[in-house]
Design a protein around this motif. Structure first.
Motif, short mmCIF file in Angstrom:
data_model
loop_
_atom_site.label_atom_id
_atom_site.label_comp_id
_atom_site.label_asym_id
_atom_site.label_seq_id
_atom_site.Cartn_x
_atom_site.Cartn_y
_atom_site.Cartn_z
N ASN A 140 41.54 43.43 58.20
CA ASN A 140 42.96 43.10 58.15
C ASN A 140 43.12 41.62 57.83
O ASN A 140 42.49 40.80 58.48
CB ASN A 140 43.53 43.42 59.54
N PRO A 141 43.93 41.25 56.85
CA PRO A 141 44.10 39.82 56.58
C PRO A 141 44.81 39.05 57.69
O PRO A 141 44.80 37.81 57.67
CB PRO A 141 44.95 39.79 55.30
N PHE A 142 45.42 39.72 58.65
CA PHE A 142 46.06 38.98 59.73
C PHE A 142 45.00 38.23 60.53
O PHE A 142 43.97 38.79 60.86
CB PHE A 142 46.84 39.93 60.64
N GLY A 143 45.29 36.95 60.86
CA GLY A 143 44.27 36.16 61.55
C GLY A 143 43.29 35.55 60.58
O GLY A 143 42.17 35.23 60.95
N TRP A 144 43.73 35.37 59.33
CA TRP A 144 42.89 34.76 58.30
C TRP A 144 42.27 33.47 58.84
O TRP A 144 42.96 32.68 59.47
CB TRP A 144 43.73 34.47 57.07
N HIS A 194 44.42 26.73 56.63
CA HIS A 194 43.89 28.06 56.35
C HIS A 194 42.87 28.00 55.24
O HIS A 194 43.07 27.27 54.26
CB HIS A 194 45.01 29.00 55.91
N LEU A 220 43.19 31.80 50.12
CA LEU A 220 43.24 33.25 50.10
C LEU A 220 42.57 33.86 48.89
O LEU A 220 42.10 34.99 48.93
CB LEU A 220 44.70 33.73 50.11
#
Lengths: 201, 175
Positions: free
Chosen positions: A78-82, A107, A110
């Motif tokens: 899941n990309p959440f918490g990249w 961050h 991406l």
């Protein structure tokens, strides 16, 4: 190596903490660590590290150079918490004590490719002038008990900080199986590298 | 169902008359959107820059939305406030911007504005501070009742947002 229905994707980060730009401070070293969400697991590489102590260059070179390598691979569903990289810079004060000179976080980029990020650094400020004076004498400046707090959004509304200096980090990003899972991370209209057509070769 | 990830940060603000700044932010969406994980609003730290005129917050934003329709695309609204030595807060600007709809890394500059009162209120504001504020923050991102307002331009807020879209092309949406 290829799976028809992958359930995880991989994020591979190669890069370096290139250096810093602090006008008033010298002889600095930095610590880095990666902060990521619950769905992410580092599969290889180092999650944290400490760099060498570096002095300002002479002549035309302004700024400090660490040239400190970053190599880590994550897997996730899941990309959440990249993942974010949290950088803390420390240096000696007038009396020789090791004090914090800045915290910063950014961050990890991406999309695949080469990216350079300039992270602004900040230090927590003392709440009263008396505390400012005592901390200057004692060499114990206000600092965060856990630098990871810089990567989170909650609880920051009560902190007063002073921003000073920047750190430059460059990243080379590779991802695997994000497209297969349906994730779209690159801008199709951006002027990037075009694939050579059969006529060019 | 299509999913949207907003991963980035509120970098900082510049161009404001005061320097000790913080920002209250929030994301507003239409009815078809559901927030799966992340904080939909927050407040940054208070930053007083040492040497530059830009206040840096580097406040992380990580949101995961799922949606059944394209209406009500997320909008990020901001309020920039100033905190003085005594801890009093004064509003400096309101602003909003739509979250980008194409995947990739975006650098956004959001211009802000402040409501302007009558000339008596402006004179009082010069001496005492304070100033008119909006009763409800909806006006920041909606155009409905704007014609009543008289505003003055303030500084800009810089944001860096990375957008990841999932399954939008399965539904025939081109971005």
């Amino acid at each position: 190596m290829t799976t028809n229905h992958p359930t995880v994707f991989l994020l591979m980060i190669n890069g370096q903490i290139e250096g810093a730009n602090f006008a008033e401070f010298d002889d600095l070293y930095c610590k880095y660590c990666f902060v990521f969400g619950h769905d992410w697991i580092p599969t290889s590489g180092l999650e944290e590290g400490i760099s060498q102590i570096s002095s300002q260059g002479h002549g035309t070179q302004c700024g400090l150079v660490w040239n400190f390598p970053l190599e880590i691979t994550f897997k996730s569903t899941n990309p959440f918490g990249w993942p974010q990289i949290v950088v803390s810079v420390y240096g000696p004060d007038a009396f020789g004590n090791d004090v914090i000179r800045g915290y910063g976080a950014v961050h990890v980029p991406l999309s695949p490719g080469k990216h350079v990020r300039t992270i602004p650094m900040f230090v927590p400020q003392s709440t009263s002038t008396l505390q400012k004076l005592t901390s200057w004498f004692m060499g114990r400046r206000p600092e965060f008990t856990d630098p990871r707090v810089v990567a989170h959004g909650e609880g920051r509304e009560v902190t007063r900080v002073r921003s000073q200096g920047t750190v430059t980090v460059s990243f080379n990003i590779l991802t695997k199986d994000m497209k297969k899972l349906g994730y779209d991370t690159t801008d199709p209209h951006s002027p990037g590298l075009a694939c050579p057509s059969p006529h060019d070769l | 169902m299509a999913e949207l990830h907003i991963i980035g940060q509120i970098v900082g603000a510049s161009g404001f008359p005061q320097s000790s700044l913080f920002c209250r932010w929030g994301v507003h969406t239409g009815g078809a959107w559901r927030l799966l994980s992340g904080l939909r609003e927050g407040q940054t730290q208070v930053d007083s820059p040492q040497s530059s005129d830009t206040a840096f917050w580097s406040h992380p934003i990580d949101l995961h939305y799922t949606t059944k329709g394209l209406q009500g695309w997320p909008k990020l609204h901001l309020q920039v406030w100033h905190q003085d030595l005594f801890g009093r807060c004064e509003l400096l600007g309101y602003g909003y911007c739509h979250v980008p709809s194409s995947p990739g890394h975006h650098r956004l500059r959001c211009a802000t504005w402040r409501p302007l009162g009558s000339w008596q209120e402006q004179l009082a504001q010069m001496f005492v501070g304070g100033g008119p504020q909006l009763r409800s923050p909806d006006v920041i991102y909606s155009g409905a009742d704007r014609y009543r307002l008289h505003t003055v331009a303030m500084g800009t807020v810089e944001l860096e947002l990375g957008i990841i879209l999932r399954n939008f092309d399965k539904y025939g949406v081109e971005s």
